[in-house]
Each structure stands twice: as structure tokens, then as C-alpha cells.
Design an enzyme around this catalytic site. Structure first.
Site, PDB file in Angstrom:
ATOM      1  N   ARG A   1      78.707 -56.940   3.234  1.00 40.38           N
ATOM      2  CA  ARG A   1      79.153 -56.236   5.234  1.00 40.38           C
ATOM      3  C   ARG A   1      78.180 -56.181   6.035  1.00 40.38           C
ATOM      4  O   ARG A   1      76.374 -56.849   5.716  1.00 40.38           O
ATOM      5  CB  ARG A   1      78.903 -54.531   5.037  1.00 40.38           C
ATOM      6  CG  ARG A   1      80.112 -54.085   4.807  1.00 40.38           C
ATOM      7  CD  ARG A   1      79.398 -52.607   4.525  1.00 40.38           C
ATOM      8  NE  ARG A   1      80.666 -51.413   4.323  1.00 40.38           N
ATOM      9  CZ  ARG A   1      81.835 -51.351   3.684  1.00 40.38           C
ATOM     10  NH1 ARG A   1      80.789 -52.026   2.282  1.00 40.38           N
ATOM     11  NH2 ARG A   1      82.397 -50.345   3.062  1.00 40.38           N
TER      12      ARG A   1
ATOM     13  N   GLU B   1      74.172 -52.325  -1.099  1.00 45.38           N
ATOM     14  CA  GLU B   1      75.326 -51.112  -0.283  1.00 45.38           C
ATOM     15  C   GLU B   1      75.311 -49.737  -1.482  1.00 45.38           C
ATOM     16  O   GLU B   1      74.930 -50.536  -3.037  1.00 45.38           O
ATOM     17  CB  GLU B   1      76.472 -51.726  -0.220  1.00 45.38           C
ATOM     18  CG  GLU B   1      78.029 -50.958   0.688  1.00 45.38           C
ATOM     19  CD  GLU B   1      77.189 -50.586   2.024  1.00 45.38           C
ATOM     20  OE1 GLU B   1      77.707 -49.559   2.763  1.00 45.38           O
ATOM     21  OE2 GLU B   1      76.855 -51.558   2.059  1.00 45.38           O
TER      22      GLU B   1
ATOM     23  N   CYS C   1      68.715 -59.183   3.526  1.00 43.69           N
ATOM     24  CA  CYS C   1      69.880 -58.096   2.289  1.00 43.69           C
ATOM     25  C   CYS C   1      69.170 -56.877   1.766  1.00 43.69           C
ATOM     26  O   CYS C   1      68.550 -56.679   1.317  1.00 43.69           O
ATOM     27  CB  CYS C   1      69.510 -59.093   1.613  1.00 43.69           C
ATOM     28  SG  CYS C   1      71.149 -60.967   2.215  1.00 43.69           S
TER      29      CYS C   1
ATOM     30  N   ARG D   1      79.221 -54.869  14.288  1.00 41.74           N
ATOM     31  CA  ARG D   1      79.449 -54.616  12.834  1.00 41.74           C
ATOM     32  C   ARG D   1      80.900 -55.915  12.524  1.00 41.74           C
ATOM     33  O   ARG D   1      81.119 -55.797  13.048  1.00 41.74           O
ATOM     34  CB  ARG D   1      79.952 -53.266  12.316  1.00 41.74           C
ATOM     35  CG  ARG D   1      79.194 -52.234  12.737  1.00 41.74           C
ATOM     36  CD  ARG D   1      77.461 -51.964  11.481  1.00 41.74           C
ATOM     37  NE  ARG D   1      78.660 -52.486  10.337  1.00 41.74           N
ATOM     38  CZ  ARG D   1      79.409 -52.037   9.458  1.00 41.74           C
ATOM     39  NH1 ARG D   1      79.127 -50.517   9.636  1.00 41.74           N
ATOM     40  NH2 ARG D   1      79.608 -52.415   7.844  1.00 41.74           N
TER      41      ARG D   1
ATOM     42  N   TYR E   1      86.374 -57.676  11.197  1.00 42.14           N
ATOM     43  CA  TYR E   1      86.866 -57.368   9.502  1.00 42.14           C
ATOM     44  C   TYR E   1      87.353 -58.508   8.769  1.00 42.14           C
ATOM     45  O   TYR E   1      88.824 -58.112   9.148  1.00 42.14           O
ATOM     46  CB  TYR E   1      87.313 -55.286   9.291  1.00 42.14           C
ATOM     47  CG  TYR E   1      86.132 -54.775   9.857  1.00 42.14           C
ATOM     48  CD1 TYR E   1      85.559 -54.630   8.472  1.00 42.14           C
ATOM     49  CD2 TYR E   1      85.142 -54.567  11.031  1.00 42.14           C
ATOM     50  CE1 TYR E   1      83.928 -53.223   9.628  1.00 42.14           C
ATOM     51  CE2 TYR E   1      83.847 -53.903  11.613  1.00 42.14           C
ATOM     52  CZ  TYR E   1      83.984 -52.926  10.493  1.00 42.14           C
ATOM     53  OH  TYR E   1      83.175 -52.170  10.262  1.00 42.14           O
TER      54      TYR E   1
ATOM     55  N   ARG F   1      72.676 -68.311   6.154  1.00 45.95           N
ATOM     56  CA  ARG F   1      71.450 -69.487   7.041  1.00 45.95           C
ATOM     57  C   ARG F   1      71.663 -70.991   7.342  1.00 45.95           C
ATOM     58  O   ARG F   1      71.524 -71.742   8.049  1.00 45.95           O
ATOM     59  CB  ARG F   1      70.070 -70.247   6.051  1.00 45.95           C
ATOM     60  CG  ARG F   1      69.168 -68.853   5.905  1.00 45.95           C
ATOM     61  CD  ARG F   1      68.103 -69.083   5.262  1.00 45.95           C
ATOM     62  NE  ARG F   1      66.782 -68.017   5.694  1.00 45.95           N
ATOM     63  CZ  ARG F   1      67.455 -66.759   4.306  1.00 45.95           C
ATOM     64  NH1 ARG F   1      67.715 -66.772   3.632  1.00 45.95           N
ATOM     65  NH2 ARG F   1      66.563 -65.562   4.403  1.00 45.95           N
TER      66      ARG F   1
ATOM     67  N   ARG G   1      88.049 -50.346   9.172  1.00 41.66           N
ATOM     68  CA  ARG G   1      87.362 -49.327  10.306  1.00 41.66           C
ATOM     69  C   ARG G   1      88.673 -50.140  11.064  1.00 41.66           C
ATOM     70  O   ARG G   1      88.411 -50.939  12.312  1.00 41.66           O
ATOM     71  CB  ARG G   1      86.635 -50.181  10.940  1.00 41.66           C
ATOM     72  CG  ARG G   1      84.519 -49.685  10.755  1.00 41.66           C
ATOM     73  CD  ARG G   1      84.504 -48.593  10.360  1.00 41.66           C
ATOM     74  NE  ARG G   1      84.558 -48.003  11.724  1.00 41.66           N
ATOM     75  CZ  ARG G   1      83.572 -47.641  12.575  1.00 41.66           C
ATOM     76  NH1 ARG G   1      82.527 -47.399  12.240  1.00 41.66           N
ATOM     77  NH2 ARG G   1      83.885 -47.084  13.901  1.00 41.66           N
TER      78      ARG G   1
END
Length: 121
Positions: A90, A78, A75, A8, A108, A64, A116
Site C-alpha cells: 500500500r 501492514e 516503509c 492512496r 488500486y 527510487r 476500495r
């Protein structure tokens, strides 16, 4: 024996511009790969999400140029949660690796650093 794992990550942009999105997405994906010793050939797929305030560029398009043209990229939008982090992108990266789940380092950056804070560095 390699296992399928997921990494993540998240970042934010200060402005909804292609230049800013390109730079921040590339920095995030590069950091995720480098920090975990992941080779591009180990990637299975990458899912990007963006908040409703990002319209100028698909995050997958930004990724890319890193040599990910043959990796499936997707994609999505959110969820629009009240009080959520603005201008946030994210990433959920699927890969094969010898590392155990607790040896993976999620990344992050920028305004997403506090999303997080329970994860190890």
C-alpha cells in the site's frame, strides 16, 4: 493556492521477488503520478506498507529508480489481519496540489483493485 493532499494506492505481487516488487511498485507509483498530473517536485513524502509475506525488497527501494531519490520514502509493516489481501503493498503519497480532495484519483492495481471500490475511478 496549493494545498497539502494525500493519495492512496495499492497493488499486489504474485511472488515475493525483487523483480516483481520492483515492477509492481513502479507501475503503481507511476500510475498515481500520471493519473493525477503530479510532478515529482510536488511530492512531500511517500509511505509504503507491505504485508508480512513480503521480504525480498523494500518497496521504497523499488520506487527510487523513478527519480525519487530526493523524496523522503518510508516503509512499514501492514497489520496482519485475518482474511487480509496477501502480498499487498500500500502507498500513502503526500503532495502539494491545486486540486480539491474530491478531484484526486486513488489507484488500486492487480489484486488490490477491490480494496476500495467505493472510490471514483
Amino acid at each position: 493556492m496549493p494545498a497539502v493532499r494525500a493519495l492512496r494506492g495499492a497493488t499486489t505481487v504474485d511472488a515475493d521477488t525483487p523483480d516483481q516488487i520492483g515492477a509492481r511498485v513502479q507501475a503503481l507509483v507511476t500510475a498515481m503520478l500520471d493519473r493525477n498530473g503530479v510532478d515529482k517536485d510536488d511530492l512531500i513524502s511517500i509511505v509504503f506498507t507491505a504485508t508480512d509475506d513480503i521480504h525480498s525488497m523494500f518497496p521504497a527501494t523499488a520506487a527510487r529508480p523513478l527519480g525519487l531519490g530526493d523524496v523522503p520514502l518510508l516503509c512499514a509493516r501492514e497489520l496482519d489481519i485475518e482474511g487480509g489481501t496477501a502480498r499487498c503493498i500500500r502507498v500513502l503519497m503526500h503532495l502539494t496540489t491545486e486540486r480539491a480532495r474530491d478531484q484526486l484519483h486513488h489507484v488500486y492495481l492487480e489484486g488490490a483493485k477491490g480494496l476500495r471500490d467505493d472510490l471514483p475511478e
